[in-house]
Structures are given as structure tokens and as C-alpha cells.
Design an enzyme around this catalytic site. Structure first.
Site, PDB file in Angstrom:
ATOM      1  N   ASP A 223       0.857  -1.171   0.000  1.00 55.59           N
ATOM      2  CA  ASP A 223       0.000   0.000   0.000  1.00 55.59           C
ATOM      3  C   ASP A 223       0.905   1.237   0.000  1.00 55.59           C
ATOM      4  OD1 ASP A 223      -2.492   1.416   0.319  1.00 55.59           O
ATOM      5  OD2 ASP A 223      -1.863   1.823   2.365  1.00 55.59           O
TER       6      ASP A 223
ATOM      7  N   ASP B  62      -1.936  -0.631   6.030  1.00 54.65           N
ATOM      8  CA  ASP B  62      -2.288  -0.160   7.362  1.00 54.65           C
ATOM      9  C   ASP B  62      -3.777   0.135   7.520  1.00 54.65           C
ATOM     10  OD1 ASP B  62      -2.452   2.041   5.746  1.00 54.65           O
ATOM     11  OD2 ASP B  62      -1.213   3.355   6.987  1.00 54.65           O
TER      12      ASP B  62
ATOM     13  N   ASP C 190      -7.047  -2.560   3.431  1.00 56.71           N
ATOM     14  CA  ASP C 190      -5.972  -3.515   3.144  1.00 56.71           C
ATOM     15  C   ASP C 190      -6.232  -4.902   3.745  1.00 56.71           C
ATOM     16  OD1 ASP C 190      -4.403  -1.552   1.862  1.00 56.71           O
ATOM     17  OD2 ASP C 190      -3.703  -0.825   3.792  1.00 56.71           O
TER      18      ASP C 190
END
Length: 878
Positions: A339, A616, A620
Site C-alpha cells: 500500500d 495499514d 488492506d
């Protein structure tokens, strides 16, 4: 209630579809009826597995099943001996069952706790929410919300359910945890969007679990509980099955092979025994011996303990492992899908450039007076603040505004002091129509109007300043994925009674531009370079815009060609097969949804890659769970992400992943050494029993003797092999392929050669003890010498396994754990051989000096042979 694309229809149709009332809210009766229909506004809970269920899962291993069979055969022999009046030896079945029990308990204790992701998702929901019901504004538990309720939102509120906004004033929502968008999203009740608008672009909606960062608004609840976008993510997490790690698959395969080998040998021995007319019970006893010899009983526990040791090492390096096998999986990682927001970047908007006096200037040195004036004006025209708490910055408010405040503070300009010296006497708040914010401050006794906002809007309202150069600078800075704000001002003679945009936000003097970005973490560039050298590909997956994502990816070295960046819309147009075919091309995925992330992870997995996913946010979590190894951020990560992950990075540092991969590779090497050591020893035992039955129709080793060697004598050196230092060049290798065997690169051949050598030495000892004219030659002495040589030669052999290099080069003392393990194991062997009571239990006899000298001479042969082999024919014997 009708179901529809709530973001794509006008508010009045939403009201009709929900059968709601935006003036007074739902009546108490209507709310009660809907609560019965839709249930509580909370996420479904998955019942945790009981201790017994998890314990039984541990017993499904093939090696454990073979041990069960061995224990059963041993019990049959005990009962048979009782039936014919002989003394039953209960030690063997009891020891085998005890091994099974201890291994099962150990596995349960070391496994991660029951799924925490859904529980974490529950905790995000705000306990109390402002709602309008029956014409009154009241606080109610968020779990009591139903579709059609009117919720009232202000800055700082957590959104309790998905809602369609019908009233908004400068409303902004932080949806970074849900969509990956790093900046708060402007919300506008009047917008109508296309039905296929991505989640991150639905600016007339608010979503459960996001937070209000600015302004206020009201919304109609359109979805609660599992029907919310967060609920859909929870469902994805619940549906996603955790696959076996490469090591688990290899050990399971190894167990099957060993079981087949044991059964085949037992069949051959039974046929030989039946042809020779040997007693059936004697054949059963031999079968138990072979089964016990074929299975490295301590292997599951040793692998678990070596992994646990690795976990402790990794804690010291800022990585917390939630599932033990994840340590080994890290070492196999070939793709890291990361990410962007908060993982590759700092998740904090930072001012990096300004434009003034016709020049773009970086903010990486000293600030001149012009820069300071620009920052002062920008800081005065913000509502964001920065507090220093215990030496750390705490940002409060819109990240775009706090980035200006932070940069001003860096140059010694405190917003609190500025506001005291230049008090705000009026303001026109930001709204998404004007795209401007205006304050009136009293500066040096005069009224100064300060306007901050979108450059293209601001330029049209300026009557002085180099607008043409500023416009070019705006294009250049935007092309670098910077968010650009313009700052302008003018003096007025008196504060008007009514602050109107038309009066205050025209006739301005353009002061300059400020450009900000969520910058890359400084340590990430080096980490990505190391990944490239190690054959690990880094892929960026984000909910942010493709221009921003591509710019960051270029800075990090992830992307070189913008054609290798793809958007969620383009991804949605691809079939799964097309994605699998083209997945190796794309390095950046922008504007993606949670389900897109899972598709990307699975596409890589179908290409045979071992995938790590970092992140985070709530968005996700499903991909973290779908990946072979999920890595969540410990500081900025949501509880949801942590609950779904296999590993948590306590310093939120991408570089920690590379360190963890290095540790994982070293741990795998050490586990491989332990497996090789145990299997070569077990192979020696199988050869000893099998060949002795062929030659002499008798087994030189009893099951209890083999168990003692496998569990006590061998286990300590095997654990010490797990403590070997990681090879310095471990990151110079390409990642292991998923299908790569534990015995590749000549390890299988070496294991066989060394196992045969140990077996032959043990048979020689048995032959010498039984048939040569020693003082008390016979079967008992032969068995004792065979036991002694087998145990001691394996201890010596443990030193050979430590390295491919000669021990004279590596150093005998370089692994102090091995020295301690050998000392303990040797003492345990001596205790069995020298204590009369224990000698009786293990059915051994005493040996004289001659026999001891023979045993010692035969036991050191493996060391001499392997040292020569490392020099002469390294690939063959190693």
C-alpha cells in the site's frame, strides 16, 4: 425499502426509497420495525475455534498419524504379552502417545490467537451517535441505527454507518483507512455521480469507519452492519481462507513420503518373516521399530521451536510475528505488494516547495524573508494546529493545513504566537463550490484579508502579482503530484458588517504558491533497491490517484515507465485470466478497491509467486489475509489490518520488511539443516533395522532405543542447528521457488549418502559386538554397540551439518549452543549406558575398554569423511 445506487440519485429519490423524513427523522415505531428487519448495526462475529478443535487440527499431520499407528501396534504387543503371561512393556506406547500430546499442545500454544480481525472491525464503530428521531436531536448507541435514520456529523466524529449526505457545510471526511486516499475528501450533498463511480470518488456519501475531519453535515443512513462497505470488507476477510505456507506444504509432503517408505519396508519385512516362519508378534515389534525409525518424531516440535526463536529475534528488529510459519514464508517472498499511504509514504502531508518572486524554491534549507511571509500568511489562514506532546508532533485538523503550520514552525514561526499577535476578526469558511478559505486578521493595526485555495480559482481574483508565471509553476508542481494551494491577500480599511465572498475574495495581491505531498519514507528507497538485488519485486497498490501514485513510485524506484501504472477502472475491465497474463508488467495500481487488491494478490500467486502484502488501513485487511504473508503497520495501522496480518511492523518501516525477509531466509536455511540432520539420522536407523533383518533376521535396535535417540539425543543438536548465524550472503540469492524441494541443490543426495554411512557404521558395530571374539560377545553386546555408535555418530554428524565450509574454517566454537547441545546429549547417552537401572530399562549391557574404543573409532568416521568430502567433492557429500 428500495435498493439503489444511492450516490447516483437525487436526495428526494433517496428519501422516497428509504421511506424517510429528513426534517424529523424516523418515528420510534418505524425505527423499531426496521431494527427487527435489519438487525443491529454491527458486524457479524465468527465464533473462535475451541482449544480442542485447534488441538485436533494438530493431529492431522501424516507423521503424527504414523506415530498413532506405531503406538497402536505397540499396545497390541503389550496386550498379547499379557495374554500369554509375559510382562508387558508399557513404556513404548506411553512415550509415543506422550510425544503426540506434547507436540499437539505445543502447536496450539504457538499458533496465533483466534481470528481478531472481525473483533477489531467491531471496535471501530462509535458507541454513541447524534441522530434525529421523532423531531428531536438525541444521542443514541450506534448499534441502534437503522436505514432511514438521519445522522448529524461534525468534525471529529466517526461515521457510524454508510449514509447519503443531504446537507453539508465545508464537510470533509478522512477515508484513508477505507480507500487509501491520503487526503480528506471534500463532500457535497448536491453532487450526482455516475452509477459506476469508484468508492473513493463518491463525494456525496459517507462511510462507516471513516472520520469527519472538517465542517459539518447531515446524512440519511442507507446501509448498516454487514451491508456497509466496511461490512463487505469484513465478509471478504471471513471468506478468505488461510493457505498453507511453503514449509508446511513441504513438511506435509515429506511426512507422506516417509509414511509410504515405512509401509513399504514393513511389507517387505513381513513377507520375509512369513517366508522364514518368524513369529507374528516379532514382526509386529519390528514394524513398530521401522515406523519409529522412519519418523523424525522431534521434527514438528523442533521446527516450531526454531521458528519461535526466529520470532524472538525479529521482535528485536521491530517485527512481531502473529503466525509462526510466517517467518519461513517471509524468506520465500518474491513479490511485495505494498500500500502507498502510510507504508511507502509517511501518511502526513508535507510542504516541499513554494513559488514566489517568479521562482519555484524547495523547502530544504534556510527560509528567506519572502518565504517566511508566505508561510505566516498561510498559517494565519488555517484552522489546523500542531501541538508538541512529549517531544512528538500531534497534528489536529486538515492535513493540508497542518503541513503549512508545521513548515512555519520549522522556521521558528509559531501559529499560536502568530494568532495572538495577529488576531482573526472574521472569516469565510472553505467550501467546495468556492474552493477558497478567507480570514480577516488584524496585522499591525490594519485589517488584512488572507485568501487560500485552488490556484486556478485564485488567479482569476488577483489584480497584482505574476499570475502568468504562477500558472506555469502550478502546472509544473502539479505534474510532480504536488497538491498546490495559492495564497493571496489585500488590505481593507474597515471590517465590513457582513463578510461576503464577492467583496473580500476579489482584487487580491498574489503572494505565492505552496506545494505539498505525502512524501516517501526516506529509508524506503534503499529497501526497494535491496529488494531488486534480491530478486524481490515491489508493487504499489493504492486508492490514490494514478498521477500521485506514479510520481511517488518514480521517486522510490518502483516505476520507470508510466505505462506500467494502471487504474482500478482499467483493472475492472480485465478478466481474471487477462490479469494473470499481464500482472508481471504492472508496477503501480491506482484507484483500486479492496476486492481489486485481492485479485492482484491472487494473480501473482497463480504465477507461482509468494506474495507479501503490506498495508495499514481497513481497506488492506482482505488482501493482507489473502496474501502468503500479510504485513501491517504497528503505529499507523488500524486494528483491522493488524488483526488480519501475519506480521506487524512496530516501527512502520518498510525497511523492516527487508530485514525480516533476510531473517526468514536464514531461518529457512537453519530449518533445512535440522531437517537434513534428522532425516540422515533416521535413514541410518531404517537401513540398520532393514539390512539387519535381511542378513540376520533380527533387529539390532528396539523401538524405545530409537525413540530415545530421536527425541533426546538428536533433538538438542537439531535445535542448536536452528541457532546457527545467518550466512552473510543470504540476500544475494534469488527467492526460492514455491515448488522448490527441501532437498534441492544436492541436499537430498547428501542426506542419503550420509544416512547410508551412519547405517553401515551401526551395522558394523552390531556385527563386531555380536560375532567377533570380544569378552562378552553376543546379541546383547551387538545391540549395545549398535545403539552407542548410532547415537554418538549422529552427535558427531551434527557438527558436519553446520556449514558447507570446513569446520576448521567456520570455527568449532562459533556456535556455543551446539557445544552445549552436544555435551548434554553425550551425557544422556552415557547415563543410559552406564547406569545399571536405566541399562536394564533400555535392554542394554555394559561394555569394556575395547568395545568403547571400537565405538569411538566408528563414531568419528562421519566427521572425517565429511571434512574430506567438503574439500574434495563438496557437491556430492554436502
Amino acid at each position: 425499502m428500495k435498493q439503489m445506487n444511492w450516490h447516483a440519485v437525487p436526495v428526494d429519490e433517496v428519501v422516497t426509497g428509504l421511506e424517510a423524513n429528513i426534517e424529523s427523522g424516523l418515528s420510534a415505531d418505524s425505527a423499531r420495525e426496521r431494527a427487527e428487519k435489519y438487525g443491529l448495526n454491527k458486524l457479524d462475529e465468527k465464533p473462535p475455534r475451541t482449544f480442542l478443535q485447534r488441538f485436533l487440527d494438530q493431529l492431522k499431520d501424516v507423521m503424527i498419524i504414523i506415530l498413532f499407528i506405531a503406538a497402536g501396534l505397540s499396545l497390541v504387543i503389550c496386550f498379547y504379552n499379557l495374554s500369554i503371561g509375559k510382562e508387558a512393556d508399557w513404556i513404548e506406547p506411553v512415550v509415543i502417545v506422550l510425544i503426540i500430546f506434547v507436540n499437539g499442545v505445543l502447536g496450539v500454544m504457538q499458533e496465533s490467537k483466534a481470528e481478531a480481525a472481525l473483533e477489531a472491525l467491531k471496535k471501530i464503530t462509535m458507541p454513541q451517535t447524534k441522530i434525529r428521531r421523532g423531531g428531536a436531536l438525541l444521542m443514541a448507541p450506534s448499534t441502534k441505527l437503522v436505514p432511514g435514520d438521519v445522522i448529524v456529523l461534525e468534525a471529529g466524529d466517526i461515521v457510524p454507518a454508510d449514509g447519503r449526505i443531504f446537507s453539508s457545510a465545508a464537510l470533509k471526511s478522512d477515508e484513508s483507512a477505507l480507500t487509501g486516499e491520503s487526503l480528506p475528501v471534500d463532500k457535497d450533498a448536491a453532487l450526482l455521480l455516475p452509477p459506476d463511480a469508484p468508492l473513493a470518488d463518491r463525494s456525496n456519501m459517507v462511510y462507516s469507519g471513516s472520520s469527519i475531519s472538517y465542517g459539518r453535515g447531515e446524512a440519511l443512513v442507507v446501509a448498516t452492519g454487514m451491508s456497509t462497505e466496511m461490512g463487505k470488507i469484513a465478509a471478504l476477510i471471513a471468506e478468505e481462507r488461510e493457505g498453507d505456507t511453503p514449509l508446511q506444504e513441504k513438511l506435509a509432503q515429506l511426512g507422506k513420503y516417509l509414511g509410504i517408505i515405512a509401509m513399504l519396508i514393513c511389507v517387505v519385512i513381513f513377507i520375509i518373516g512369513l517366508i522364514d516362519g518368524l513369529p507374528i508378534m516379532e514382526m509386529f515389534l519390528t514394524a513398530v521399530s521401522l515406523a519409529v525409525a522412519a519418523i523424525p518424531e522431534g521434527l514438528p516440535a523442533i521446527v516450531t521451536i526454531v521458528l519461535a526463536i526466529g520470532v524472538r529475534r525479529m521482535v528485536a528488529k521491530n517485527a512481531i510475528i502473529r503466525r509462526l510459519p510466517a517467518v519461513e514464508t517471509l524468506g520465500s517472498t518474491s513479490v511485495i505488494c505494498s500500500d502507498k499511504t502510510g507504508t511507502l509514504t509517511q501518511n502526513r502531508m508535507t510542504l516541499v516547495k513554494v513559488f514566489m518572486d517568479g521562482v519555484i524554491k524547495p523547502l530544504d534549507g534556510e527560509a528567506d524573508e519572502g518565504m517566511k511571509r508566505l508561510l505566516k500568511l498561510g498559517a494565519l489562514c488555517t484552522d489546523g494546529t500542531v501541538e508538541i506532546v512529549n517531544g512528538a508532533e500531534k497534528h489536529i485538523g486538515d492535513p493540508t493545513e497542518t503541513s503549512i503550520v508545521v513548515m512555519a514552525l520549522r522556521f521558528g514561526i509559531s501559529k499560536d504566537n502568530l494568532s495572538s499577535e495577529n488576531p482573526r476578526v472574521g472569516e469565510i469558511p472553505f467550501d467546495s463550490d468556492r474552493k477558497l478559505m478567507t480570514t480577516v486578521n488584524k496585522v499591525d493595526g490594519k485589517y488584512l484579508v488572507i485568501v487560500k485555495g485552488a490556484p486556478d480559482v485564485l488567479f482569476a481574483r488577483c489584480v497584482s502579482g505574476d499570475v502568468e508565471a504562477a500558472s506555469a509553476a502550478n502546472d509544473e508542481m502539479s505534474g510532480e503530484a504536488l497538491r498546490v494551494l495559492g495564497i493571496a491577500c489585500k488590505e481593507i480599511s474597515a471590517l465590513p458588517g457582513s463578510l461576503e465572498s464577492a467583496d473580500l475574495e476579489n482584487g487580491l495581491d498574489l503572494v505565492g504558491l505552496v506545494g505539498m505531498i505525502d512524501p516517501p519514507r526516506p529509508e524506503v528507497v534503499g529497501s526497494i533497491e535491496e529488494c531488486d538485488r534480491s530478486g524481490i519485486r515491489t508493487v504499489m497498490i493504492t486508492g490514490d490517484h494514478v498521477v500521485t501514485a506514479s510520481a511517488i513510485a518514480k521517486q522510490l524506484g518502483i516505476l520507470s515507465d508510466e505505462r506500467d501504472a494502471i487504474t482500478g477502472s482499467q483493472l475492472a475491465a480485465m478478466s481474471d485470466e487477462q490479469l494473470v497474463d499481464g500482472v508481471e508488467r504492472y508496477r503501480v495500481y491506482a484507484r483500486v478497491s479492496p476486492s481489486d487488491k485481492i485479485r492482484i494478490v491472487k494473480a501473482w500467486q497463480k504465477r507461482g509467486q509468494i506474495v507479501a502484502m503490506t498495508g495499514d488501513g481497513v481497506n488492506d485487511a482482505p488482501a493482507l489475509k489473502a496474501a502468503d504473508i500479510g504485513c501491517a503497520m504497528g503505529i499507523t495501522g488500524t486494528d483491522v489490518a493488524k488483526g488480519a496480518a501475519d506480521m506487524i511492523l512496530t516501527d512502520d518501516n518498510f525497511a523492516t520488511i527487508v530485514s525480516a525477509v533476510r531473517e526468514g531466509r536464514g531461518i529457512y536455511d537453519n530449518i533445512r539443516k535440522a531437517v537434513r540432520f534428522l532425516l540422515s539420522c533416521n535413514l541410518g536407523e531404517i537401513i540398520t533395522v532393514f539390512v539387519a533383518m535381511l542378513l540376520w533376521r533380527a533387529s539390532p535396535l528396539l523401538p524405545i532405543q530409537i525413540l530415545w535417540i530421536n527425541l533426546v539425543t538428536d533433538s538438542f543438536p537439531a535445535l542448536a542447528l536452528g541457532m546457527e548465524q545467518i550466512e552473510p550472503n543470504v540476500m544475494d540469492r534469488r527467492p526460492r521457488k514455491k515448488e522448490e524441494s527441501l532437498f534441492s541443490d544436492g541436499v537430498g543426495r547428501a542426506t542419503v549418502v550420509q544416512g547410508v554411512m551412519i547405517g553401515i557404521l551401526t551395522l558394523v558395530a552390531y556385527f563386531i559386538g555380536r560375532y567377533t571374539p570380544l569378552s562378552n560377545a553376543g546379541i546383547k553386546l551387538g545391540e549395545t554397540m549398535a545403539f552407542s555408535v548410532l547415537a554418538m555418530s549422529q552427535l558427531v554428524h551434527a557438527m558436519n551439518i553446520r556449514s558447507t565450509h570446513s569446520l576448521f574454517k567456520v570455527g568449532f566454537m562459533s556456535n556455543r549452543y551446539m557445544l552445549k547441545a552436544l555435551a548434554v546429549s553425550f551425557l544422556l547417552v552415557l547415563v543410559i549406558l552406564c547406569v545399571p537401572f536405566l541399562r536394564e530399562v533400555f535392554k542394554l549391557t555394559s561394555m569394556g575398554i575395547t568395545e568403547w574404543l571400537v565405538v569411538i573409532a566408528l563414531s568419528i568416521v562421519p566427521f572425517a569423511a565429511c571434512e574430506i568430502g567438503k574439500v574434495v567433492v563438496v557437491k556430492f557429500l554436502w
